[in-house]
Design an enzyme around this catalytic site. Structure first.
Site, PDB file in Angstrom:
ATOM      1  N   GLY A   1      10.104  29.031  49.938  1.00  0.00           N
ATOM      2  CA  GLY A   1      11.075  29.549  49.110  1.00  0.00           C
ATOM      3  C   GLY A   1      10.401  30.114  47.714  1.00  0.00           C
ATOM      4  O   GLY A   1      10.966  30.094  46.497  1.00  0.00           O
TER       5      GLY A   1
ATOM      6  N   ASN B   1       9.969  33.230  46.683  1.00  0.00           N
ATOM      7  CA  ASN B   1      10.376  34.369  46.433  1.00  0.00           C
ATOM      8  C   ASN B   1      11.414  34.236  45.440  1.00  0.00           C
ATOM      9  O   ASN B   1      11.795  35.275  44.718  1.00  0.00           O
ATOM     10  CB  ASN B   1      11.162  35.078  47.520  1.00  0.00           C
ATOM     11  CG  ASN B   1      12.432  34.165  48.071  1.00  0.00           C
ATOM     12  OD1 ASN B   1      12.325  33.532  48.841  1.00  0.00           O
ATOM     13  ND2 ASN B   1      13.707  34.783  47.959  1.00  0.00           N
TER      14      ASN B   1
ATOM     15  N   GLY C   1      13.602  31.396  42.290  1.00  0.00           N
ATOM     16  CA  GLY C   1      14.071  30.138  41.647  1.00  0.00           C
ATOM     17  C   GLY C   1      12.842  29.335  41.031  1.00  0.00           C
ATOM     18  O   GLY C   1      11.722  30.035  40.680  1.00  0.00           O
ATOM     19  N   ILE C   2      12.775  28.100  41.456  1.00  0.00           N
ATOM     20  CA  ILE C   2      11.507  27.390  40.904  1.00  0.00           C
ATOM     21  C   ILE C   2      10.519  27.606  41.855  1.00  0.00           C
ATOM     22  O   ILE C   2       9.246  27.831  41.220  1.00  0.00           O
ATOM     23  CB  ILE C   2      11.912  25.779  41.208  1.00  0.00           C
ATOM     24  CG1 ILE C   2      12.873  25.443  39.911  1.00  0.00           C
ATOM     25  CG2 ILE C   2      10.633  24.738  41.016  1.00  0.00           C
ATOM     26  CD1 ILE C   2      13.562  23.813  40.118  1.00  0.00           C
ATOM     27  N   GLY C   3      10.579  27.946  42.897  1.00  0.00           N
ATOM     28  CA  GLY C   3       9.384  28.438  44.068  1.00  0.00           C
ATOM     29  C   GLY C   3       8.675  29.617  43.287  1.00  0.00           C
ATOM     30  O   GLY C   3       7.580  29.534  43.502  1.00  0.00           O
TER      31      GLY C   3
ATOM     32  N   SER D   1      14.999  16.236  44.257  1.00  0.00           N
ATOM     33  CA  SER D   1      16.242  16.846  43.353  1.00  0.00           C
ATOM     34  C   SER D   1      16.557  15.578  42.404  1.00  0.00           C
ATOM     35  O   SER D   1      16.984  14.546  42.828  1.00  0.00           O
ATOM     36  CB  SER D   1      17.269  17.550  43.866  1.00  0.00           C
ATOM     37  OG  SER D   1      18.332  17.859  42.961  1.00  0.00           O
TER      38      SER D   1
ATOM     39  N   TYR E   1      24.296  17.713  50.183  1.00  0.00           N
ATOM     40  CA  TYR E   1      22.879  18.369  49.518  1.00  0.00           C
ATOM     41  C   TYR E   1      22.278  17.461  48.838  1.00  0.00           C
ATOM     42  O   TYR E   1      21.120  17.248  49.098  1.00  0.00           O
ATOM     43  CB  TYR E   1      23.608  19.740  48.538  1.00  0.00           C
ATOM     44  CG  TYR E   1      22.365  19.734  47.620  1.00  0.00           C
ATOM     45  CD1 TYR E   1      21.292  20.820  48.171  1.00  0.00           C
ATOM     46  CD2 TYR E   1      21.936  19.426  46.360  1.00  0.00           C
ATOM     47  CE1 TYR E   1      20.197  21.177  47.626  1.00  0.00           C
ATOM     48  CE2 TYR E   1      20.988  19.762  45.752  1.00  0.00           C
ATOM     49  CZ  TYR E   1      19.992  20.773  46.441  1.00  0.00           C
ATOM     50  OH  TYR E   1      19.011  21.096  45.676  1.00  0.00           O
TER      51      TYR E   1
END
Length: 315
Positions: free
Chosen positions: A27, A29, A31-33, A156, A181
């Site tokens: 991930g 690409n 956000g946090i990643g 999270s 989630y």
């Protein structure tokens, strides 16, 4: 366990050099990643962005190269919800060793209905947990080839108030998007803790660390054109929240420290310093429910049965 107050100072803007490291960020690409990848690239690491969307991954890589001249960054197609594809994705990495993987990718849905993968797994549980569980298995030869590799799992804060239902891991009987989630992220965190215990049992040099970003909002995240744009209105609306939470650039700090800091040890939990919501990364006590060995064992056995692989069986 030593007090968290004894954690050495860590300069989030000047992490140690990482020129000798190869790191996969799932991930990576957005956000946090994305910010994990950008910050590791700034330290000189070779970073591979794993993404199910090649176009977005290429845009993220281009953004990193703009901000980090000479960045060694490349992409690989990685769809964690497609379990049969993961072995091929690992073969496409084109590296003889991997110094770290950051299990960051995830999906979250706000509304019903419940969604499934082609294999029949609930999509959030499959992507956030099962995909990373299986990916770790296929990566283990590359991780074992490094001197002291790290597996960093991004949890999270949403998992702190959740509890697993081992009889309904895929929310077939009790689906609520936010709860499902949170439980998928809790499953990831259980996995990271239990994985380290099993790796220690076989005297592996690979360590597994769990991190979480605290409260990380888009409205507090600096713009990266083609990846994320923060409007002036969003910046103004988010300003009051900055007293309590932070942007996704700062949400990346615990993961970056877990990859690079030689003081970090397997089985630890790292998050933001201020109430676990914002600030520099620190080690914090493992949440009490994450220490539930019976839940961790039950989840591991179920995950092994669902994926057909066992990450702790070393080559």
């Amino acid at each position: 366990m030593p007090s968290t107050s004894s954690t050495p100072y860590w300069d989030v803007h000047r992490p140690p050099p990482a020129h000798d490291k190869v790191v996969l960020v799932t991930g990576g690409n957005a956000g946090i990643g994305y910010f994990i990848a950008e910050q590791l690239s700034a330290g000189g690491a070779t970073v591979v962005l794993g993404s199910r969307n090649p176009a977005k991954a290429q845009a993220a890589a281009a953004s990193i190269r703009v901000r980090v001249p000479g960045a060694r960054v490349r992409t690989v197609r990685l769809d964690l919800a497609d379990l049969p594809s993961l072995r091929t994705a690992v073969e496409a990495l084109g590296t003889e060793r991997l110094d770290a993987v950051v299990h960051n990718a995830g999906v979250a849905f706000d509304d019903p209905p419940r969604r499934q993968t082609p294999e029949g797994h609930e999509l959030m549980f499959a992507t956030n947990h099962l995909g990373h569980f299986a990916l770790t298995h296929w990566l283990m030869p590359l991780l074992s080839a490094a001197p002291a590799a790290r597996i960093v799992t991004m949890g999270s804060f949403a998992a702190k108030t959740e509890r697993l239902d081992l009889d309904d891991l895929q929310s077939r009987n009790d689906y609520a998007p936010k709860r499902t989630y949170g439980r998928s992220k809790l499953a990831q965190m259980y996995f990271g803790i239990e994985l380290d215990r099993r790796l220690r049992a076989v005297r592996s040099a690979v360590a597994s660390v769990v991190v979480h970003p605290g409260g990380a909002l888009d409205s507090l995240t600096p713009s990266r054109p083609s990846v994320h744009v923060r409007t002036r209105g969003a910046r103004l609306r988010g300003a009051p929240a900055s007293l309590v939470v932070q942007g996704k650039d700062a949400g990346a700090w615990p993961a970056v420290r877990a990859v690079l800091d030689p003081q970090v040890r397997g089985g630890e939990l790292w998050g933001p310093r201020v109430f676990g919501l914002r600030g520099r990364p620190r080690r914090e006590p493992v949440w009490s429910h994450l220490a539930d060995a019976s839940a961790a064992t039950g989840l591991w056995e179920a995950s092994r049965d669902l994926t057909g692989v066992d990450p702790a069986r070393l080559p």
